[in-house]
Design a protein around this motif. Structure first.
Motif, PDB file in Angstrom:
ATOM      1  N   VAL A 176      -3.139   0.529 -11.464  1.00  0.00           N
ATOM      2  CA  VAL A 176      -1.964  -0.339 -11.473  1.00  0.00           C
ATOM      3  C   VAL A 176      -2.394  -1.768 -11.811  1.00  0.00           C
ATOM      4  N   SER A 177      -1.727  -2.374 -12.779  1.00  0.00           N
ATOM      5  CA  SER A 177      -1.990  -3.786 -13.068  1.00  0.00           C
ATOM      6  C   SER A 177      -0.744  -4.599 -12.748  1.00  0.00           C
ATOM      7  N   GLU A 190      10.150  -7.817  -7.979  1.00  0.00           N
ATOM      8  CA  GLU A 190       9.641  -6.446  -8.178  1.00  0.00           C
ATOM      9  C   GLU A 190       9.768  -5.625  -6.900  1.00  0.00           C
ATOM     10  N   LEU A 191       9.443  -6.264  -5.775  1.00  0.00           N
ATOM     11  CA  LEU A 191       9.552  -5.558  -4.492  1.00  0.00           C
ATOM     12  C   LEU A 191      10.997  -5.129  -4.249  1.00  0.00           C
ATOM     13  N   ALA A 192      11.927  -6.001  -4.605  1.00  0.00           N
ATOM     14  CA  ALA A 192      13.347  -5.677  -4.417  1.00  0.00           C
ATOM     15  C   ALA A 192      13.775  -4.516  -5.321  1.00  0.00           C
ATOM     16  N   ARG A 252      -2.747   0.637  -4.179  1.00  0.00           N
ATOM     17  CA  ARG A 252      -2.272  -0.738  -3.989  1.00  0.00           C
ATOM     18  C   ARG A 252      -1.412  -1.184  -5.170  1.00  0.00           C
ATOM     19  N   VAL A 253      -0.318  -1.828  -4.849  1.00  0.00           N
ATOM     20  CA  VAL A 253       0.574  -2.339  -5.891  1.00  0.00           C
ATOM     21  C   VAL A 253       0.964  -3.770  -5.498  1.00  0.00           C
ATOM     22  N   ALA A 254       0.418  -4.738  -6.217  1.00  0.00           N
ATOM     23  CA  ALA A 254       0.806  -6.129  -5.942  1.00  0.00           C
ATOM     24  C   ALA A 254       2.152  -6.386  -6.618  1.00  0.00           C
ATOM     25  N   ASN A 288       0.862  -1.192   0.000  1.00  0.00           N
ATOM     26  CA  ASN A 288       0.000   0.000   0.000  1.00  0.00           C
ATOM     27  C   ASN A 288       0.888   1.228   0.000  1.00  0.00           C
ATOM     28  N   PHE A 289       0.730   2.083  -0.999  1.00  0.00           N
ATOM     29  CA  PHE A 289       1.470   3.353  -1.033  1.00  0.00           C
ATOM     30  C   PHE A 289       0.513   4.471  -0.647  1.00  0.00           C
TER      31      PHE A 289
END
Ligand SMILES: N=C(N)NCCC[C@H](NC(=O)CCC(=O)O)C(=O)O
Length: 444
Positions: free
Chosen positions: A114-115, A379-381, A372-374, A7-8
């Motif tokens: 965001v997709s 990607e998280l890194a 929200r960004v799944a 969550n941003f």
């Protein structure tokens, strides 16, 4: 842990105020001309971010816009020094000045759509900043929003950034406030639900009569195309025009979803059952619908309490938690409903209540404040690590707010040239804290 939903949250900017700029948003009209507290607003938002981070969620920080927006005032013909621009705007067009001072970018549910990579043909995460054409004060956000997104999600191996859709009402786009992704797990291909208020090029369908429908069908189709989504995994649904006319200016005021759960009011959509059926079909029969009847919670109660503007999150231990604004506890019918929802174990395991009054008074609840960004682990890194919440970032931001923000602000203060200096000084420091580079017009 394969993929997560981050969550941003939008950090509230130093010019947070109540200018009654959003026709169709009941709270914004009601709060017009009341004094605000930028400091409290920013601290309330920060407290929510810290709490979610402490709960084990991935929490990011999204920088606010440069306000007062001198560059836009200059585009509108105000000239001379920054001080003269402010003074002339205050005298000739005070409402335009107020619009150019709004801290509305705090509501990052409207920042973009965001997709996640599991849904897109090229296997990358796609971002499209929302053009927010329906409200002037919000239509001037998308350029800087795009830059902040690029500075946060910079790695081109994982992230694709599209420009906003053409800035005309035909393609009115309000971003993730009208977009929900359903899935069985964040790293599996999901079903993306796009919700619109009206058709721009087809007059056969109903529209709201009193308040504007901000988001069009054509915008939904365009974003789904840009993001290379599989049409078998997309549902485009019309919001019930009757509820837009009662103050439901975004779908996230009447529905929220996460994973395979949709929590919504029975009057949310124009063809409610058809929407449920299509979602269920496209999610292989695995959708769970939690529908709230009007007899338990009226539309008026939903709009004033923001029950559906809750964040529905899944904790690392698998529990589903609703993050609610305090206004839900203050409404006896909504609170009774929530107690019943918990007691009946219908898929929500816990609720948590937050004081977000400063944002709520402008029509922004917990869900409005987050994008929200799944993300999968690679990607998280690749996310700019300086934007991710930690104890250290929390205390830095806390001190930063205490140092730069005013306790109170009224519309008449917007012309004060020292507010401009304070705001730019704060933002300049923030871009260093979050390592965003030069995203603001005054830095370029
Ligand atoms: N539902 C979601 N996702 N977001 C809420 C946005 C609230 C915002 N309010 C404002 O912009 C009020 C500004 C003022 O009146 O000063 C809006 O109407 O666009």
């Amino acid at each position: 842990m394969s993929a997560v939903e981050a969550n941003f949250d939008g950090l509230v900017g130093p010019t947070h105020n109540y200018s009654g700029l959003s026709f169709g948003n009941v709270a914004s009209a009601k709060s017009q001309a009341t004094p605000s507290s930028p400091k409290q607003a920013a601290l309330q938002g920060l407290a929510k971010m810290k709490a979610l981070s402490d709960m084990g969620m991935v929490q990011g920080v999204f920088a606010p816009q440069e306000r007062p927006d001198i560059a836009t005032l200059r585009r509108l013909g105000f000239t001379g020094s920054d001080q003269s621009v402010l003074a002339a705007a205050a005298k000739q067009a005070p409402k335009v000045l107020a619009a150019c001072c709004s801290a509305s970018s705090m509501w990052t549910a409207n920042a973009a759509t965001v997709s996640p990579s599991a849904d897109t043909q090229d296997g990358k995460v796609h971002f499209t900043p929302a053009n927010l054409t329906n409200k002037f004060h919000r239509s001037i956000e998308h350029e800087v929003t795009g830059r902040v997104l690029k500075a946060t999600f910079a790695d081109e191996r994982h992230f694709v950034h599209h420009p906003a859709l053409p800035s005309v009402e035909h393609f009115g786009d309000e971003g993730a406030a009208n977009h929900t992704r359903f899935c069985l797990d964040y790293d599996l291909q999901g079903v993306e639900l796009f919700v619109f208020g009206r058709y721009a090029f087809d007059s056969r369908f109903p529209e709201p009569k009193k308040f504007p429908a901000r988001h069009t069908f054509e915008a939904c189709e365009a974003v789904a195309r840009l993001h290379q989504l599989d049409t078998d995994k997309v549902v485009i649904a019309q919001q019930n025009p009757a509820v837009i006319d009662q103050g439901v200016f975004h779908n996230d005021v009447i529905a929220v979803g996460n994973r395979n759960i949709l929590f919504c009011h029975e009057q949310a959509f124009l063809n409610q059952q058809a929407v449920y059926d299509e979602l269920n079909l496209k999610l292989s029969g695995k959708m769970r619908i939690l529908e709230v009847p009007t007899k338990s919670v009226s539309i008026e109660d939903a709009v004033s309490s923001y029950l559906f503007n809750s964040q529905l999150i899944t904790m690392p231990n698998g529990d589903n938690v609703l993050i609610l604004p305090e206004e839900c506890r203050n409404n006896p019918r909504v609170w009774t409903y929530l107690e019943h929802l918990l007691a009946n174990k219908q898929g929500i395991d816990e609720i948590k209540v937050f004081d977000l009054k400063q944002s709520m008074a402008n029509g922004g609840g917990p869900a409005c404040l987050r994008l929200r960004v799944a993300l999968n682990q690679a990607e998280l890194a690749a996310v700019n690590p300086h934007t991710l919440m930690s104890s250290a970032l929390y205390s830095q931001l806390h001190q930063w707010i205490e140092r730069h923000y005013r306790d109170q602000l009224a519309e008449a203060d917007l012309v004060d040239p020292s507010l401009l200096v304070e705001s730019r000084t704060a933002l300049d420091e923030l871009t260093q804290l979050l390592q965003l580079g030069s995203v603001y017009p005054f830095q370029r």
